[in-house]
Design a protein around this motif. Structure first.
Motif, PDB file in Angstrom:
ATOM      1  N   LYS A  36      42.314  56.238  57.453  1.00  0.00           N
ATOM      2  CA  LYS A  36      41.875  56.485  58.814  1.00  0.00           C
ATOM      3  C   LYS A  36      43.062  56.401  59.773  1.00  0.00           C
ATOM      4  CE  LYS A  36      37.147  54.720  58.265  1.00  0.00           C
ATOM      5  NZ  LYS A  36      36.116  53.805  58.804  1.00  0.00           N
ATOM      6  N   THR A  37      42.898  57.073  60.915  1.00  0.00           N
ATOM      7  CA  THR A  37      43.909  56.976  61.964  1.00  0.00           C
ATOM      8  C   THR A  37      43.651  55.714  62.776  1.00  0.00           C
ATOM      9  OG1 THR A  37      42.596  58.199  63.583  1.00  0.00           O
ATOM     10  CG2 THR A  37      43.967  59.483  62.068  1.00  0.00           C
ATOM     11  N   ILE A  38      44.554  55.421  63.705  1.00  0.00           N
ATOM     12  CA  ILE A  38      44.368  54.233  64.548  1.00  0.00           C
ATOM     13  C   ILE A  38      43.169  54.394  65.464  1.00  0.00           C
ATOM     14  CG2 ILE A  38      46.799  53.554  64.467  1.00  0.00           C
ATOM     15  CD1 ILE A  38      47.183  54.944  67.164  1.00  0.00           C
ATOM     16  N   TYR A  39      42.657  55.634  65.578  1.00  0.00           N
ATOM     17  CA  TYR A  39      41.485  55.892  66.421  1.00  0.00           C
ATOM     18  C   TYR A  39      40.185  55.857  65.614  1.00  0.00           C
ATOM     19  CZ  TYR A  39      45.291  57.559  69.346  1.00  0.00           C
ATOM     20  OH  TYR A  39      46.466  57.655  70.048  1.00  0.00           O
ATOM     21  N   LEU A  45      48.804  58.629  49.124  1.00  0.00           N
ATOM     22  CA  LEU A  45      48.362  58.944  50.483  1.00  0.00           C
ATOM     23  C   LEU A  45      47.964  60.415  50.552  1.00  0.00           C
ATOM     24  CD1 LEU A  45      51.108  57.134  52.614  1.00  0.00           C
ATOM     25  CD2 LEU A  45      48.787  56.327  52.153  1.00  0.00           C
ATOM     26  N   PRO A  46      47.100  60.771  51.501  1.00  0.00           N
ATOM     27  CA  PRO A  46      46.756  62.191  51.663  1.00  0.00           C
ATOM     28  C   PRO A  46      48.006  63.000  51.996  1.00  0.00           C
ATOM     29  CG  PRO A  46      45.232  60.784  52.895  1.00  0.00           C
ATOM     30  CD  PRO A  46      46.347  59.906  52.439  1.00  0.00           C
ATOM     31  N   GLU A  47      48.053  64.252  51.541  1.00  0.00           N
ATOM     32  CA  GLU A  47      49.203  65.106  51.785  1.00  0.00           C
ATOM     33  C   GLU A  47      49.372  65.348  53.287  1.00  0.00           C
ATOM     34  OE1 GLU A  47      51.009  69.456  50.401  1.00  0.00           O
ATOM     35  OE2 GLU A  47      49.039  68.760  49.689  1.00  0.00           O
ATOM     36  N   GLY A  48      50.599  65.166  53.747  1.00  0.00           N
ATOM     37  CA  GLY A  48      50.887  65.371  55.159  1.00  0.00           C
ATOM     38  C   GLY A  48      50.681  64.134  56.013  1.00  0.00           C
ATOM     39  N   TRP A  49      50.370  62.995  55.375  1.00  0.00           N
ATOM     40  CA  TRP A  49      50.130  61.763  56.125  1.00  0.00           C
ATOM     41  C   TRP A  49      51.023  60.657  55.587  1.00  0.00           C
ATOM     42  CZ3 TRP A  49      46.681  61.531  60.261  1.00  0.00           C
ATOM     43  CH2 TRP A  49      45.879  62.664  60.425  1.00  0.00           C
ATOM     44  N   GLN A  50      51.326  59.689  56.455  1.00  0.00           N
ATOM     45  CA  GLN A  50      52.147  58.547  56.091  1.00  0.00           C
ATOM     46  C   GLN A  50      51.521  57.288  56.681  1.00  0.00           C
ATOM     47  OE1 GLN A  50      55.961  59.327  57.843  1.00  0.00           O
ATOM     48  NE2 GLN A  50      55.268  58.988  59.945  1.00  0.00           N
ATOM     49  N   VAL A 108      51.901  49.032  61.915  1.00  0.00           N
ATOM     50  CA  VAL A 108      50.635  48.447  61.463  1.00  0.00           C
ATOM     51  C   VAL A 108      50.896  47.652  60.186  1.00  0.00           C
ATOM     52  CG1 VAL A 108      48.281  48.896  60.713  1.00  0.00           C
ATOM     53  CG2 VAL A 108      49.334  50.336  62.469  1.00  0.00           C
ATOM     54  N   ASP A 109      50.627  46.366  60.233  1.00  0.00           N
ATOM     55  CA  ASP A 109      50.829  45.507  59.061  1.00  0.00           C
ATOM     56  C   ASP A 109      49.591  45.622  58.168  1.00  0.00           C
ATOM     57  OD1 ASP A 109      51.738  43.686  57.278  1.00  0.00           O
ATOM     58  OD2 ASP A 109      51.294  41.917  58.511  1.00  0.00           O
ATOM     59  N   VAL A 130      46.765  55.430  58.685  1.00  0.00           N
ATOM     60  CA  VAL A 130      47.819  56.423  58.482  1.00  0.00           C
ATOM     61  C   VAL A 130      48.024  57.242  59.756  1.00  0.00           C
ATOM     62  CG1 VAL A 130      47.417  56.614  55.988  1.00  0.00           C
ATOM     63  CG2 VAL A 130      46.133  58.073  57.567  1.00  0.00           C
ATOM     64  N   GLU A 131      49.131  57.982  59.776  1.00  0.00           N
ATOM     65  CA  GLU A 131      49.425  58.888  60.875  1.00  0.00           C
ATOM     66  C   GLU A 131      50.036  60.167  60.316  1.00  0.00           C
ATOM     67  OE1 GLU A 131      52.162  56.820  63.328  1.00  0.00           O
ATOM     68  OE2 GLU A 131      53.821  56.917  61.904  1.00  0.00           O
TER      69      GLU A 131
END
Length: 296
Positions: free
Chosen positions: A135-138, A167-172, A177-178, A197-198
């Motif tokens: 998930k994103t931070i949102y 991780l999903p492709e295109g995401w890190q 974020v700890d 992730v972002e």
């Protein structure tokens, strides 16, 4: 009354003695009666015995993996007892029956033996599983994966990022974020985990193979083979050789007609007409020259 009582006791004792194989006696005292009855009961109990069974559990290779000994209750000499698997005895732990086990009947006072064919119980496959949500931070979910193993042991199994899941492709991983990337799950359990992730902005967008008109960011000057009207990047002033005018072959037909006309040999009429034109031209020039001299 006393005589009737004595006669009654004597009759019972005499019948009991006859059944026990002893001579009938006349007993007049009650204490003697009780003593004799006790002796008869003791002799009868000595005739009560048990049936017994020795059970051996063996594999198809003849290996003995267990034994058990079972007995019946007391039986009369003319009785027998039938031993049954699951009622009188059970299989050793970790082993299962091969085929069937027949019931075994044993006479009173006797001991029999029997072999039961067994095999190891197949180990149950236990799966340890972790479901990871990305998930994103949102809070927007951008992917999900399931990591699992059938390994066995004690304690926890650790699912590692890059080894057991990706991780999903295109995401890190989201910066700043700890979070835990090595997920520990007890053997045989199922657990859930969320990772933040972002978008990975360092990865350039590659051309879509399903949309070849989209330029290739790695080589933007390379002409699109499906669009030959684009000028040749090696010589911008010269059109791409592939960009020929295909107006139904009209231009090519026109060039061919001109070329054919130039190659056609001239006939005698054509040569005569050309000579006449040359003579007339020379005479006209001479007349003009004579007029100019008169004016002077």
């Amino acid at each position: 009354m006393k005589k009737r009582f004595v006669a009654k006791q004597v009759g019972v004792l005499s019948l009991t003695a006859v059944l026990a194989g002893m001579p009938a006696v006349n007993v007049l005292a009650e204490d003697v009666y009780q003593e004799k009855v006790g002796e008869v009961q003791t002799e009868a109990e000595k005739a009560l015995l048990r049936a017994a069974l020795n059970v051996s559990f063996v594999t198809e290779y003849g290996e003995n993996v267990g034994n058990t000994y079972v007995e019946s209750d007391l039986l009369w000499p003319w009785d027998s007892y039938t031993f049954k698997l699951g009622t009188d005895y059970n299989l050793p732990k970790g082993w299962e029956l091969v085929g069937t086990a027949e019931d075994k009947t044993v006479k009173c006072g006797e001991t029999a033996s029997v072999e039961i064919l067994v095999k190891p119980v197949a180990a149950e496959t236990v799966t340890t599983r972790a479901t990871i949500n990305f998930k994103t931070i949102y809070g927007e979910e951008v992917g999900k994966t399931v990591a699992e193993t059938t390994a066995t042991g004690e304690g926890d199994w650790t699912f590692m990022l890059g080894t057991d899941y990706q991780l999903p492709e295109g995401w890190q991983l989201a910066a700043g974020v700890d979070q835990v990337t090595n997920i520990q799950v007890p053997f045989g359990a199922t657990a859930g985990h969320t990772m933040i992730v972002e978008k990975n902005t360092e990865t350039p967008d590659k051309p879509d193979p399903e949309n070849p008109e989209k330029p290739d960011p790695e080589n933007p000057e390379k002409p699109n083979p499906e669009n030959p009207e684009k000028p040749n990047p090696e010589n911008p002033e010269k059109p791409n050789q592939d960009n020929t005018n295909n107006d139904d072959g009209k231009t090519q037909d026109k060039d061919k007609k001109t070329e054919n006309k130039a190659k056609t040999p001239k006939t005698g009429d054509d040569l005569q007409a050309a000579g006449t034109f040359s003579i007339l031209g020379a005479g006209a020039l001479a007349a003009i020259a004579a007029l100019l001299k008169k004016r002077k």
